[in-house]
Every structure is written in structure tokens, then in C-alpha cells.
Design a protein around this motif. Sequence first.
Motif, PDB file in Angstrom:
ATOM      1  N   PHE A  33       2.072   6.702  -6.468  1.00 23.67           N
ATOM      2  CA  PHE A  33       3.204   5.891  -6.023  1.00 23.67           C
ATOM      3  C   PHE A  33       2.861   4.407  -6.067  1.00 23.67           C
ATOM      4  CE2 PHE A  33       0.796   7.304  -2.350  1.00 23.67           C
ATOM      5  CZ  PHE A  33       0.576   6.134  -1.646  1.00 23.67           C
ATOM      6  N   ILE A  34       3.908   3.594  -6.060  1.00 23.38           N
ATOM      7  CA  ILE A  34       3.761   2.144  -6.105  1.00 23.38           C
ATOM      8  C   ILE A  34       3.821   1.589  -4.687  1.00 23.38           C
ATOM      9  CG2 ILE A  34       4.741  -0.025  -6.986  1.00 23.38           C
ATOM     10  CD1 ILE A  34       3.743   1.867  -9.203  1.00 23.38           C
ATOM     11  N   LEU A  35       2.842   0.750  -4.358  1.00 25.55           N
ATOM     12  CA  LEU A  35       2.845   0.002  -3.101  1.00 25.55           C
ATOM     13  C   LEU A  35       3.162  -1.451  -3.422  1.00 25.55           C
ATOM     14  CD1 LEU A  35      -0.303   1.178  -1.110  1.00 25.55           C
ATOM     15  CD2 LEU A  35       2.059   1.335  -0.369  1.00 25.55           C
ATOM     16  N   LYS A  36       4.204  -1.976  -2.832  1.00 27.82           N
ATOM     17  CA  LYS A  36       4.521  -3.389  -3.018  1.00 27.82           C
ATOM     18  C   LYS A  36       3.415  -4.231  -2.401  1.00 27.82           C
ATOM     19  CE  LYS A  36       9.433  -2.457  -2.649  1.00 27.82           C
ATOM     20  NZ  LYS A  36      10.619  -2.602  -1.788  1.00 27.82           N
ATOM     21  N   GLY A  37       3.398  -5.501  -2.738  1.00 28.56           N
ATOM     22  CA  GLY A  37       2.421  -6.411  -2.149  1.00 28.56           C
ATOM     23  C   GLY A  37       2.522  -6.412  -0.640  1.00 28.56           C
ATOM     24  N   ASN A  38       1.396  -6.323   0.048  1.00 24.37           N
ATOM     25  CA  ASN A  38       1.302  -6.327   1.511  1.00 24.37           C
ATOM     26  C   ASN A  38       2.048  -5.164   2.173  1.00 24.37           C
ATOM     27  OD1 ASN A  38      -0.270  -8.803   1.670  1.00 24.37           O
ATOM     28  ND2 ASN A  38       1.590  -9.779   0.917  1.00 24.37           N
ATOM     29  N   GLU A  39       2.231  -4.075   1.467  1.00 25.55           N
ATOM     30  CA  GLU A  39       2.914  -2.903   2.023  1.00 25.55           C
ATOM     31  C   GLU A  39       1.907  -1.884   2.552  1.00 25.55           C
ATOM     32  OE1 GLU A  39       6.019   0.672   0.736  1.00 25.55           O
ATOM     33  OE2 GLU A  39       5.263  -0.668  -0.809  1.00 25.55           O
ATOM     34  N   ASN A  40       2.274  -1.211   3.632  1.00 28.18           N
ATOM     35  CA  ASN A  40       1.519  -0.081   4.181  1.00 28.18           C
ATOM     36  C   ASN A  40       2.346   1.182   3.969  1.00 28.18           C
ATOM     37  OD1 ASN A  40      -0.465  -1.771   5.299  1.00 28.18           O
ATOM     38  ND2 ASN A  40       0.709  -2.028   7.158  1.00 28.18           N
ATOM     39  N   ARG A  41       1.660   2.304   3.767  1.00 27.26           N
ATOM     40  CA  ARG A  41       2.361   3.580   3.668  1.00 27.26           C
ATOM     41  C   ARG A  41       1.498   4.669   4.283  1.00 27.26           C
ATOM     42  NH1 ARG A  41       5.432   5.215  -1.542  1.00 27.26           N
ATOM     43  NH2 ARG A  41       5.981   3.041  -1.256  1.00 27.26           N
ATOM     44  N   GLU A  42       2.130   5.508   5.085  1.00 22.74           N
ATOM     45  CA  GLU A  42       1.434   6.640   5.690  1.00 22.74           C
ATOM     46  C   GLU A  42       1.506   7.830   4.737  1.00 22.74           C
ATOM     47  OE1 GLU A  42       1.196   8.710   9.995  1.00 22.74           O
ATOM     48  OE2 GLU A  42       3.191   8.600   9.124  1.00 22.74           O
ATOM     49  N   VAL A  43       0.355   8.444   4.488  1.00 22.78           N
ATOM     50  CA  VAL A  43       0.258   9.632   3.642  1.00 22.78           C
ATOM     51  C   VAL A  43      -0.324  10.752   4.495  1.00 22.78           C
ATOM     52  CG1 VAL A  43      -0.821  10.618   1.585  1.00 22.78           C
ATOM     53  CG2 VAL A  43      -0.028   8.254   1.552  1.00 22.78           C
ATOM     54  N   ILE A  44       0.294  11.924   4.409  1.00 26.91           N
ATOM     55  CA  ILE A  44      -0.154  13.077   5.190  1.00 26.91           C
ATOM     56  C   ILE A  44      -0.959  14.015   4.294  1.00 26.91           C
ATOM     57  CG2 ILE A  44       0.571  15.033   6.621  1.00 26.91           C
ATOM     58  CD1 ILE A  44       1.390  12.317   7.774  1.00 26.91           C
TER      59      ILE A  44
END
Length: 86
Positions: free
Chosen positions: A46-57
Motif C-alpha cells: 500500500f501507499i503511505l502519503k508523506g507523514n502518514e501513519n497506518r495501523e496494520v494488524i
Amino acid sequence: KFGMIMPGTSSDRSVTINNSASYPLKAVILKSGYIADWVKVSENNFILKGNENREVIFEVFAPENVNYGNYTGKAKIIFKKILFNK
């Protein structure tokens, strides 16, 4: 670590992935080791934008027919630059 899991049961853990760069990056999760096939990841490639956080399980399911023991594996998160906005 998932700790002790009885055969036929599952456990999950969450990981926050952070892109601290100012530009988008592609996140790729690679699993290895004995339990790699037992682990499901909520998102991958997946793509993370600049300064983005994402939770992955990460969810691991121990098959019912597995013997009691110590089973291990690893997850590696790789970030790739996006060259052509695809």
C-alpha cells in the motif's frame, strides 16, 4: 511476539507504520519463517502519503493439527520510492 497460542486458535497484534518522509512511499510487508503461512496481514503493498501513519494488524492462526512447540517467523517492512505515481 504473539506469545502462547493453542492449536486451533488465533491471536493478533497491531503495528503502526509511519512514513516520516514528505513524499509518498510504498510499504511492502514480507513474511518469513515457519509460521509465515499462518500469518495474515490486514494490508500489504500500500501507499503511505508523506507523514502518514497506518495501523496494520497481524493475525496468526495455529492449525488444529500442529504439535505443541516453539514456532517462529519474521515480518520485514520495506519502503519503496514511487517513481511514476502508479
